[in-house]
Design an enzyme around this catalytic site. Structure first.
Site, PDB file in Angstrom:
ATOM      1  N   THR A  11       0.819  -1.214   0.000  1.00 55.59           N
ATOM      2  CA  THR A  11       0.000   0.000   0.000  1.00 55.59           C
ATOM      3  C   THR A  11       0.853   1.264   0.000  1.00 55.59           C
ATOM      4  OG1 THR A  11      -1.640  -1.232   1.270  1.00 55.59           O
ATOM      5  CG2 THR A  11      -1.888   1.152   1.235  1.00 55.59           C
ATOM      6  N   LYS A  94       7.040   1.786  11.875  1.00 50.30           N
ATOM      7  CA  LYS A  94       7.090   2.153  13.300  1.00 50.30           C
ATOM      8  C   LYS A  94       7.641   1.037  14.181  1.00 50.30           C
ATOM      9  CE  LYS A  94       2.894   1.067  11.725  1.00 50.30           C
ATOM     10  NZ  LYS A  94       1.654   1.493  11.148  1.00 50.30           N
ATOM     11  N   GLU A 118       9.249  10.109   9.186  1.00 51.20           N
ATOM     12  CA  GLU A 118       8.049  10.954   9.330  1.00 51.20           C
ATOM     13  C   GLU A 118       6.767  10.135   9.216  1.00 51.20           C
ATOM     14  OE1 GLU A 118       7.656  14.605   9.813  1.00 51.20           O
ATOM     15  OE2 GLU A 118       5.820  13.560  10.327  1.00 51.20           O
ATOM     16  N   ILE A 125       0.157  13.247   8.568  1.00 44.87           N
ATOM     17  CA  ILE A 125       0.339  14.456   9.390  1.00 44.87           C
ATOM     18  C   ILE A 125       1.828  14.741   9.563  1.00 44.87           C
ATOM     19  CG2 ILE A 125      -0.101  15.540  11.630  1.00 44.87           C
ATOM     20  CD1 ILE A 125      -2.336  13.508  12.092  1.00 44.87           C
ATOM     21  N   GLY A 175      -6.984  -0.388   3.224  1.00 45.48           N
ATOM     22  CA  GLY A 175      -5.519  -0.337   3.373  1.00 45.48           C
ATOM     23  C   GLY A 175      -5.073   0.420   4.608  1.00 45.48           C
ATOM     24  N   GLU A 178      -3.030  -2.934   9.830  1.00 45.00           N
ATOM     25  CA  GLU A 178      -1.767  -3.677   9.738  1.00 45.00           C
ATOM     26  C   GLU A 178      -2.033  -5.057   9.131  1.00 45.00           C
ATOM     27  OE1 GLU A 178       1.295  -2.204  10.825  1.00 45.00           O
ATOM     28  OE2 GLU A 178      -0.200  -0.635  10.631  1.00 45.00           O
ATOM     29  N   ASP A 189       0.090  -0.843  18.044  1.00 37.62           N
ATOM     30  CA  ASP A 189       0.528   0.145  17.049  1.00 37.62           C
ATOM     31  C   ASP A 189       0.529   1.553  17.671  1.00 37.62           C
ATOM     32  OD1 ASP A 189       0.941   0.808  14.042  1.00 37.62           O
ATOM     33  OD2 ASP A 189      -0.724   2.104  14.627  1.00 37.62           O
ATOM     34  N   LYS A 193       3.752   4.157  18.450  1.00 41.29           N
ATOM     35  CA  LYS A 193       3.759   5.555  17.991  1.00 41.29           C
ATOM     36  C   LYS A 193       3.943   6.534  19.164  1.00 41.29           C
ATOM     37  CE  LYS A 193       1.012   4.531  13.880  1.00 41.29           C
ATOM     38  NZ  LYS A 193      -0.356   4.302  13.387  1.00 41.29           N
ATOM     39  N   GLY A 288      -3.470   5.137   5.367  1.00 42.51           N
ATOM     40  CA  GLY A 288      -3.912   5.135   3.975  1.00 42.51           C
ATOM     41  C   GLY A 288      -2.761   5.420   3.035  1.00 42.51           C
TER      42      GLY A 288
HETATM   43  N1  HSE Z   1      -2.516   0.481  10.881  1.00 39.72           N
HETATM   44  C1  HSE Z   1      -2.095   1.828  11.056  1.00 39.72           C
HETATM   45  C2  HSE Z   1      -3.298   2.664  11.460  1.00 39.72           C
HETATM   46  C3  HSE Z   1      -1.461   2.326   9.797  1.00 39.72           C
HETATM   47  O1  HSE Z   1      -4.429   2.200  11.273  1.00 39.72           O
HETATM   48  O2  HSE Z   1      -3.117   3.774  11.949  1.00 39.72           O
HETATM   49  C4  HSE Z   1      -0.798   3.668   9.914  1.00 39.72           C
HETATM   50  O3  HSE Z   1       0.303   3.639  10.784  1.00 39.72           O
END
Ligand code: HSE
Length: 337
Positions: A11, A94, A118, A125, A175, A178, A189, A193, A288
């Site tokens: 993606t 990440k 980034e 963002i 998309g 994960e 996730d 972050k 996305g």
């Molecule tokens: N799976 C992650 C989300 C993708 O939905 O935020 C972007 O890091």
């Protein structure tokens, strides 16, 4: 012409190629040169793609690589190999930044190239660069963010009448999710972050294992309706508090008066508090293809402008952080202070 390679043509990787093609004249304007995708590496049989990293790292034309593979291996080995050859790496990964970001940043510095990421937080963002540059002189005491597009999409769409599973399936089809969506819905996730953001602003390396982490699997439609009856909603947040420090990922009750209340669907919102600047809010598509690819391309442009130099990404000198255990919530959900 600056030649680059894309590792992983899923993606995000295919999005990077699309952004470079669609916005070629804008890129030329800002960079003074065109970007050209010379190699695509993918383990699948894609026409024109290579599957041997050595072809790429042995080509003296290649000075920048986009790592959009995700996961630890082979992304770690390939990134290591590239940086050792002085090839800058721009990553959306990440998991890799959380696990090996310090080590890879040291290698980049030693070889006069850069490791930038980034796209690893907040999708499209711009958040890493503003924190690193515009807020580099700030003392950041708090970060609270909706950092996972999939979870926010699910919570928003449950309220609109979809079941959890239907909404998750849509997030996957779009998309956003994960490869293993457990990383999204169990909060891992978001934990990666918030650990990356906390590391960036604190001078200490936080890792996702240090985050007190609860996902959204126990959130019911009735919980969302109950919150709404009290002029609130439920959002999965990653929260960093320098007073501790504490790192928490959990579903929070968000009142209508909070800017995060209106951050819906795949959008992310990140509130930052600095002692001088006071409150900042960042908003945009958190997942996305094209938004995330846009963030990768912003790193490629920064690397292309500084070939032969190391960009200080604030990670190379980080020492392991100590985190205080987050107090358990008094009710099913936490409240943002
Ligand atoms: N799976 C992650 C989300 C993708 O939905 O935020 C972007 O890091």
């Amino acid at each position: 012409m600056i030649n680059i390679a894309i590792l992983g043509f899923g993606t995000i990787g295919s999005g990077v190629a699309e952004v470079i093609e669609r916005n070629s004249s804008e890129i030329k304007n800002v960079l003074g040169d065109y970007l050209h995708v010379k190699y695509i590496l993918d383990i699948r049989d894609i026409p024109g793609a290579v599957n041997d990293i050595n072809i790429i790292v042995n080509d003296p034309d290649i000075k920048i690589i986009c790592e959009t593979m995700g996961g630890k291996e082979p992304a770690y080995t390939y990134t290591h190999l590239a940086l050792e050859r002085g090839i800058s790496v721009c990553s959306s990964n990440k998991e890799l930044v959380d696990a090996y970001g310090v080590e890879l940043s040291i290698i980049a510095r030693e070889h006069n190239c850069s490791y930038l990421f980034e796209a690893s937080v907040g999708g499209g963002i711009p958040i890493i660069r503003p924190l690193r540059e515009s807020c580099g002189h700030e003392k950041i005491t708090k970060i609270a963010g909706i950092l996972n597009g999939t979870c926010n999409y699910i919570l928003t769409n449950m309220r609109a009448g979809k079941t959890f599973d239907e909404a998750l399936k849509e997030a996957q089809d779009n998309g956003f999710a994960e490869r293993n969506p457990a990383a999204d819905i169990e909060g891992h996730d978001t934990a990666r972050k918030i650990a990356i953001l906390a590391s960036l602003v604190s001078g200490q390396k936080f890792s996702y294992e240090q985050v007190n982490c609860t996902g959204i699997t126990e959130v019911t439609l009735q919980d969302i309706i109950d919150a709404e009856n009290e002029n609130s909603t439920i959002k999965l947040l990653g929260v960093y508090d320098s007073e501790g420090p504490y790192l928490t990922v959990a579903p929070y009750i968000i009142p209508q008066t909070c800017p995060l209340y209106s951050v819906n669907s795949v959008f992310n919102g990140i509130m930052i508090h600095g002692t001088i600047v006071d409150d900042l809010m960042f908003y945009g598509r958190g997942a996305g293809k094209l938004p995330t690819a846009s963030a990768v391309v912003s790193d490629v442009i920064e690397c292309a402008k500084t070939l032969g130099q190391n960009i200080n990404n604030n990670f190379a000198d980080l020492k392991p952080a100590e985190v205080k255990p987050t107090e358990p919530p008094e009710s099913k959900f936490r409240y943002l202070e």
